[in-house]
Design a protein around this motif. Structure first.
Motif: not given
Lengths: 325, 123
Positions: A169-193
């Motif tokens: 509700x608080x973020x614009x469409x683009x800002x939401x996209x930024x958050x999603x790309x950020x989170x997906x980068x964690x997953x794809x770059x295997x940061x959890x390891x």
């Protein structure tokens, strides 16, 4: 072999204390987080290797001129009951300490893995019941909650990004996209390891400056790496906007309105933790607002060469006496 | 065919939606009525519903009233309570939390929020 053990011990001390302190105070890691990440890994690995190596080499010294010969000698003593008159009490002590430390590190790594996986599974079970899949984004779920929050829960093919509807509700469409790309980068770059390894490193040796500083630095660096991934797809201002909304909007213990308040103080983190987490947000924002150029190729090369050297030196010192003598 | 996970969700939604305890039979009938757009709506065997319920019971989400036959099931606590529990796990700063899940922004202290606002204001 004697000088090798002294050198390894010196290296272990340097990597446990002055080196991580210097690196944690340096300014350049925010310019090239990837390079800094490599260096932190090299410091941790080489540190552990030289701690164990120093004790091992020193303890084996009376049994042979090089590691292989000495290990064969140790085997004879342990299995074939060869007399061990050359082996002093201190040598036995060093050898026991080396094997105990090795076992301790390996077990802590496994136990940390088990604990993290268990917590993730429990969280995912509950999440599956409480969230609904996002209509517009794959492997993303939405949870009904007023606090603006976004996070990712790693788990192989079942990795998922979670957004609260308060955030949407608080973020614009683009800002939401930024958050999603950020989170997906964690997953794809295997940061959890990385987080797993450094969390284990810290629980194994919590009193060493290196393990605490390394974990803090790694937590911050992965956020910067994910930010860098995000600004490849959305512009910088959008990401800054998203960070601003989530950081200032989520401030204060507003866990879900009046009905579901937490016990008092549940959201009061201990001051040290608090500092670590929130300073990293300031660092992130600052490097986005005032971008500095990344390290020059030469500087990056030196940092990477240092990392390689750090890993090679203890390895070579352990093995080399057998190769050259 | 709906997966067990989806069935668990639908069953919990039904139990959360009502205050009463329900038998597996009642639940099966409610599932057959196809709540809007879910994968259900097909006739399920009561045994399937019972399997789902026992899984949910094992996870501590559902409790069974054993004094009646057939047994009646109810949600242990409300959906809101579970959501609060989940958010608590996400928001509370614990040493290991970062390794379990990675938040977009970690907890921000009062002084930090001031610094952030200043940084943002000056830009």
């Amino acid at each position: 072999m004697f000088w090798a053990s002294h050198f390894l011990a010196t290296l272990a001390v340097v990597l446990a204390w002055p080196a991580p302190i210097a690196l944690s105070r340096a300014q350049w890691p925010s310019r090239s987080p990837f390079t800094a990440m490599i260096l932190w890994q090299a410091i941790a690995l080489a540190g552990g290797l030289s701690m164990i190596g120093a004790m091992l080499v020193w303890g084996l010294e009376p049994l042979g001129d090089n590691l292989l010969e000495a290990l064969r000698g140790l085997w004879d003593v342990l299995v074939n009951n060869r007399p061990a008159d050359t082996l002093g009490l201190m040598h036995v002590f060093a050898l026991s300490a080396a094997s105990l430390l090795t076992a301790h590190l390996v077990f802590t790594l496994l136990i940390t893995y088990a604990r993290i996986t268990r917590q993730r599974r429990r969280h995912r079970n509950l999440l599956n019941l409480l969230s609904s899949p996002s209509h517009t984004n794959p492997s993303t779920v939405v949870i009904k909650h007023p606090t603006p929050v976004a996070y990712c829960l790693p788990g192989g093919a079942r990795s998922v990004t979670v957004l609260s509807d308060g955030l949407m509700g608080l973020l614009s469409e683009d800002e939401l996209q930024a958050v999603l790309v950020h989170e997906r980068a964690h997953l794809s770059q295997r940061h959890h390891l990385l987080l797993w390894a450094f969390a284990a490193w810290r629980s194994a040796l919590p009193w060493l400056p290196t393990s605490r500083l390394a974990q803090r630095a790694v937590n911050e660096l992965i956020e910067m790496l994910a930010d860098d991934e995000a600004v490849k797809q959305v512009d910088q201002e959008t990401l800054v906007g998203a960070i601003a909304v989530v950081a200032t909007g989520s401030h204060g213990p507003t866990i879900g309105g009046s009905k579901q308040t937490l016990p008092q103080g549940a959201l009061e983190p201990d001051p040290e933790q608090d500092d670590e987490a929130s300073l990293s947000t300031v660092h992130r924002l600052r490097r986005l607002l005032e971008p500095k150029r990344p390290l020059s190729p030469l500087q990056s090369f030196s940092a990477l060469a240092t990392s390689a050297l750090l890993l090679m030196v203890p390895t070579v010192l352990l093995v080399a006496p057998g190769l050259f003598v | 065919m709906a997966t067990l996970g989806e069935l668990e969700r639908t069953v919990m939604d039904l139990l959360w939606g009502t205050q009463e305890a329900m038998t597996a039979n009642t639940l099966r009938d409610a599932l057959a009525l196809a709540p809007e757009g879910t994968a259900e709506g097909k006739d399920l065997a009561v045994t399937t519903v019972l399997t789902v319920l026992s899984r949910l019971e094992k996870k501590g989400l559902v409790e069974r009233e054993r004094d009646t036959r057939p047994h009646r099931y109810r949600a242990v606590t409300s959906r809101e309570d579970h959501t609060a529990e989940l958010m608590h796990e996400v928001l509370v700063t614990a040493p290991d939390r970062e390794a379990v899940l990675a938040r977009f922004i970690g907890s921000v202290s009062e002084s930090e929020a001031r610094t952030l606002r200043r940084l943002l204001g000056s830009n």
